[in-house]
Scaffold this motif. Structure first.
Motif, PDB file in Angstrom:
ATOM      1  N   VAL A   4       0.737  -1.434   0.104  1.00 17.46           N
ATOM      2  CA  VAL A   4       0.101  -0.220   0.107  1.00 17.46           C
ATOM      3  C   VAL A   4       0.803   1.196  -0.001  1.00 17.46           C
ATOM      4  CG1 VAL A   4      -1.787   1.193   1.177  1.00 17.46           C
ATOM      5  CG2 VAL A   4      -1.893  -1.183   1.070  1.00 17.46           C
ATOM      6  N   LEU A   5       0.664   1.825  -1.095  1.00 14.61           N
ATOM      7  CA  LEU A   5       1.709   3.136  -1.138  1.00 14.61           C
ATOM      8  C   LEU A   5       1.186   4.295  -0.198  1.00 14.61           C
ATOM      9  CD1 LEU A   5       2.051   3.791  -4.903  1.00 14.61           C
ATOM     10  CD2 LEU A   5       3.651   2.465  -3.332  1.00 14.61           C
ATOM     11  N   ARG A   6       1.999   5.050   0.379  1.00 12.49           N
ATOM     12  CA  ARG A   6       1.616   6.160   1.304  1.00 12.49           C
ATOM     13  C   ARG A   6       1.005   7.557   0.327  1.00 12.49           C
ATOM     14  NH1 ARG A   6       7.011   5.130   2.558  1.00 12.49           N
ATOM     15  NH2 ARG A   6       7.621   6.953   1.563  1.00 12.49           N
ATOM     16  N   ALA A   7       0.293   7.937   1.205  1.00 18.76           N
ATOM     17  CA  ALA A   7      -0.675   8.913   0.486  1.00 18.76           C
ATOM     18  C   ALA A   7       0.304  10.117  -0.341  1.00 18.76           C
ATOM     19  CB  ALA A   7      -1.552   9.721   1.270  1.00 18.76           C
ATOM     20  N   GLN A   8       1.239  10.176   0.474  1.00 19.52           N
ATOM     21  CA  GLN A   8       2.160  11.346  -0.167  1.00 19.52           C
ATOM     22  C   GLN A   8       3.081  10.679  -1.558  1.00 19.52           C
ATOM     23  OE1 GLN A   8       2.533  14.543   0.834  1.00 19.52           O
ATOM     24  NE2 GLN A   8       3.578  14.762  -1.396  1.00 19.52           N
ATOM     25  N   GLU A   9       3.109   9.438  -1.722  1.00 14.85           N
ATOM     26  CA  GLU A   9       3.787   8.766  -2.778  1.00 14.85           C
ATOM     27  C   GLU A   9       2.795   9.050  -3.871  1.00 14.85           C
ATOM     28  OE1 GLU A   9       6.753   5.647  -1.226  1.00 14.85           O
ATOM     29  OE2 GLU A   9       4.567   4.943  -0.995  1.00 14.85           O
ATOM     30  N   ILE A  10       1.356   8.794  -3.531  1.00 16.21           N
ATOM     31  CA  ILE A  10       0.330   9.018  -4.707  1.00 16.21           C
ATOM     32  C   ILE A  10       0.193  10.452  -5.202  1.00 16.21           C
ATOM     33  CG2 ILE A  10      -1.970   8.548  -5.087  1.00 16.21           C
ATOM     34  CD1 ILE A  10      -2.019   6.095  -3.065  1.00 16.21           C
ATOM     35  N   VAL A  11       0.195  11.278  -4.152  1.00 16.29           N
ATOM     36  CA  VAL A  11       0.302  12.460  -4.633  1.00 16.29           C
ATOM     37  C   VAL A  11       1.521  13.006  -5.544  1.00 16.29           C
ATOM     38  CG1 VAL A  11       0.491  15.087  -3.804  1.00 16.29           C
ATOM     39  CG2 VAL A  11      -0.992  13.373  -2.577  1.00 16.29           C
ATOM     40  N   ASN A  12       2.572  12.581  -5.175  1.00 17.65           N
ATOM     41  CA  ASN A  12       3.718  12.803  -6.144  1.00 17.65           C
ATOM     42  C   ASN A  12       3.604  12.210  -7.533  1.00 17.65           C
ATOM     43  OD1 ASN A  12       5.043  14.272  -3.866  1.00 17.65           O
ATOM     44  ND2 ASN A  12       5.975  12.558  -3.336  1.00 17.65           N
ATOM     45  N   ILE A  13       3.102  11.164  -7.569  1.00 18.27           N
ATOM     46  CA  ILE A  13       2.841  10.527  -8.938  1.00 18.27           C
ATOM     47  C   ILE A  13       1.908  11.050  -9.583  1.00 18.27           C
ATOM     48  CG2 ILE A  13       2.118   8.279 -10.083  1.00 18.27           C
ATOM     49  CD1 ILE A  13       3.347   6.749  -7.631  1.00 18.27           C
ATOM     50  N   ALA A  14       0.876  11.413  -8.883  1.00 19.75           N
ATOM     51  CA  ALA A  14      -0.296  12.326  -9.454  1.00 19.75           C
ATOM     52  C   ALA A  14       0.134  13.687 -10.163  1.00 19.75           C
ATOM     53  CB  ALA A  14      -1.447  12.409  -8.699  1.00 19.75           C
ATOM     54  N   ASN A  15       1.029  14.305  -9.461  1.00 15.45           N
ATOM     55  CA  ASN A  15       1.410  15.569 -10.111  1.00 15.45           C
ATOM     56  C   ASN A  15       2.628  15.513 -10.690  1.00 15.45           C
ATOM     57  OD1 ASN A  15       3.432  15.491  -8.220  1.00 15.45           O
ATOM     58  ND2 ASN A  15       2.388  16.733  -6.498  1.00 15.45           N
ATOM     59  N   CYS A  16       3.008  14.455 -10.933  1.00 19.51           N
ATOM     60  CA  CYS A  16       4.102  14.207 -12.007  1.00 19.51           C
ATOM     61  C   CYS A  16       5.510  14.553 -11.450  1.00 19.51           C
ATOM     62  CB  CYS A  16       3.895  14.835 -13.536  1.00 19.51           C
ATOM     63  SG  CYS A  16       2.512  14.388 -14.126  1.00 19.51           S
ATOM     64  N   SER A  17       5.667  14.671 -10.154  1.00 20.28           N
ATOM     65  CA  SER A  17       6.786  15.028  -9.483  1.00 20.28           C
ATOM     66  C   SER A  17       7.752  13.931  -9.261  1.00 20.28           C
ATOM     67  CB  SER A  17       6.688  15.902  -8.236  1.00 20.28           C
ATOM     68  OG  SER A  17       5.881  15.167  -7.324  1.00 20.28           O
ATOM     69  N   THR A  18       7.063  12.805  -9.391  1.00 22.42           N
ATOM     70  CA  THR A  18       7.944  11.682  -9.192  1.00 22.42           C
ATOM     71  C   THR A  18       7.560  10.375 -10.018  1.00 22.42           C
ATOM     72  OG1 THR A  18       7.926  11.889  -6.941  1.00 22.42           O
ATOM     73  CG2 THR A  18       8.165   9.397  -7.418  1.00 22.42           C
ATOM     74  N   ASN A  19       8.547   9.885 -10.631  1.00 21.27           N
ATOM     75  CA  ASN A  19       8.389   8.572 -11.603  1.00 21.27           C
ATOM     76  C   ASN A  19       8.633   7.456 -10.924  1.00 21.27           C
ATOM     77  OD1 ASN A  19       8.129   7.189 -13.986  1.00 21.27           O
ATOM     78  ND2 ASN A  19      10.213   7.429 -14.864  1.00 21.27           N
ATOM     79  N   MET A  20       7.537   6.595 -10.457  1.00 19.32           N
ATOM     80  CA  MET A  20       7.923   5.484  -9.554  1.00 19.32           C
ATOM     81  C   MET A  20       7.263   4.229 -10.383  1.00 19.32           C
ATOM     82  SD  MET A  20       7.555   5.410  -5.661  1.00 19.32           S
ATOM     83  CE  MET A  20       5.716   5.061  -5.405  1.00 19.32           C
ATOM     84  N   PRO A  21       8.075   3.493 -11.042  1.00 19.29           N
ATOM     85  CA  PRO A  21       7.213   2.462 -11.887  1.00 19.29           C
ATOM     86  C   PRO A  21       7.030   1.470 -10.841  1.00 19.29           C
ATOM     87  CG  PRO A  21       9.510   2.922 -12.886  1.00 19.29           C
ATOM     88  CD  PRO A  21       9.235   3.752 -11.459  1.00 19.29           C
ATOM     89  N   GLY A  22       5.871   0.613 -11.065  1.00 24.00           N
ATOM     90  CA  GLY A  22       5.386  -0.393 -10.281  1.00 24.00           C
ATOM     91  C   GLY A  22       6.578  -1.478 -10.109  1.00 24.00           C
ATOM     92  N   ASN A  23       6.722  -2.141  -8.881  1.00 22.16           N
ATOM     93  CA  ASN A  23       7.664  -3.162  -8.657  1.00 22.16           C
ATOM     94  C   ASN A  23       7.350  -4.559  -9.160  1.00 22.16           C
ATOM     95  OD1 ASN A  23       5.927  -3.319  -6.481  1.00 22.16           O
ATOM     96  ND2 ASN A  23       7.606  -4.175  -5.274  1.00 22.16           N
TER      97      ASN A  23
END
Length: 386
Positions: A337-356
């Motif tokens: 379960v990703l943390r809420a902030q990780e999901i926010v960062n993915i949604a606003n394109c500030s983080t590129n985090m491919p699924g493991n």
């Protein structure tokens, strides 16, 4: 000597003429040798006959005896016989001399023939030079054509090698392996995408994706995961006028998501087997949460993951009324379960985090039935929707 023509080539004609000339010369040498031998023999006989006739005539006159043995005893008859013999020998000598003169005149033929041969050889030499020049021109043209063909072949091989290298490195035809989207423009039961990798056994997950749809009623099924014995192991669906639903092991939770406005939206759902807790995010904002969604049920491994269709059997039996219509991109799955902030960062394109577990890469997605993959930068396109 007649020259043979017709179908013979100049080289063959020349070779035949030379062979015939050689045979003629050899025959004339043999004939001359035989005739010289005959002349010597006849000359010797003539000399012996003349000497013998003189001595016999003198002996007959002196002794009155016939010493010729088998010759007639009449001297007049003997002289007449010898005269005839001498005449015969003279005639034979004249015939031989005449034949020698004819042979001598014929022996001059090779000189004339040599001139013919020289003219013919000159003509053949000129033809050979012309042929050599033509061959040189053809060789030059062939070299130019071969060079051009070789350059074209090398260019094609280099392009192919580059493509193979890209594939070996996991790259794609897009700017980056994840810079693409899957387009499903029609509501049918044959347009879909398929994730090549499957899932391991999971006790928790987070699934995120970008989607854009204006289909009505309902956007259909963005994705579904089916395993043997359970076609609805994991499903996200909006069917008809019902809200968007998350199904796990055929258990249902309704999600407060609204995405059918024709704009790009970032959707995330999380789940854990502990108490069946779930969360729903839209564009980085958590809009819903709940529990008792298939609690203590582990997600089964080895199933089939389909984009754009709901499965009634593993990998098939699609229903057109449940098909997704629109575009999908950046479909990723994590085993936590990703943390809420990780999901926010993915949604606003500030983080590129491919699924493991399931990353969004070109070589892991196949499309079928008219579905297509296009270059896409979802974050940039989303800015255009604002």
């Amino acid at each position: 000597m007649p020259m043979q023509g017709g179908a013979l080539s100049p080289e063959e004609e020349l070779r035949a003429a030379v062979l015939q000339l050689r045979e003629t010369v050899v025959q004339q040498k043999e004939t001359l040798g035989a005739q010289r031998e005959a002349i010597r023999e006849l000359t010797g006989k003539l000399a012996r006959c003349e000497g013998l006739a003189g001595s016999k005539a003198r002996g007959a006159a002196a002794t009155g005896k016939d010493t010729m043995g088998d010759l007639p005893r009449d001297p007049g008859h003997v002289v007449e016989q010898l005269s005839r013999s001498l005449q015969t020998l003279k005639d034979r000598l004249e015939s031989l001399e005449q034949q020698l003169r004819v042979n001598a005149s014929n022996a001059g033929l090779p000189g004339d023939f040599r001139e013919v041969l020289q003219r013919r050889l000159g003509e053949l030499e000129r033809q050979l030079l012309r042929k050599v020049a033509e061959l040189e021109d053809e060789k030059s043209l062939l070299h130019n054509e071969t060079s051009a063909h070789r350059q074209k072949t090398e260019s094609a091989l280099n392009a192919l090698l580059q493509r193979v290298t890209e594939l070996e490195r996991g790259n794609s035809a897009f700017k980056s392996p994840d810079a693409f989207k899957v387009s499903l423009p029609l509501r049918t039961n044959y347009l879909y995408g398929k994730i090549k990798k499957t899932l391991p056994e999971l006790y928790a997950f987070t699934i995120c994706l970008w989607l854009r749809s204006s289909a009505s009623p309902g956007i259909g099924t963005p994705f579904s995961y089916a395993v043997p014995g359970q076609a609805n192991e994991i499903v996200l669906i909006e069917w008809g006028n019902n809200p968007i639903e998350l199904l796990i092991n055929d258990k249902v939770a309704q999600l407060p998501l609204f995405v059918s406005d024709g704009k790009w939206h970032h959707i995330c759902v999380t789940w854990t087997t502990r108490d069946g807790m779930w969360e729903a995010f839209q564009d980085g904002e958590k809009l819903g949460t709940g529990e008792n969604l298939a609690p203590w049920h582990p997600i089964k491994p080895g199933g089939v993951l389909i984009l754009g269709q709901e499965q009634d059997t593993v990998g098939g039996r699609f229903d057109a009324t449940q098909a997704f219509v629109g575009e999908l991109s950046q479909f990723n799955i994590w085993d936590r379960v990703l943390r809420a902030q990780e999901i926010v960062n993915i949604a606003n394109c500030s983080t590129n985090m491919p699924g493991n577990i399931i990353p969004w890469v070109d070589n892991n997605v196949d499309v079928f039935g008219g579905a297509s993959k296009w270059p896409a930068e979802t974050c940039e396109e989303r800015l255009l929707d604002l």
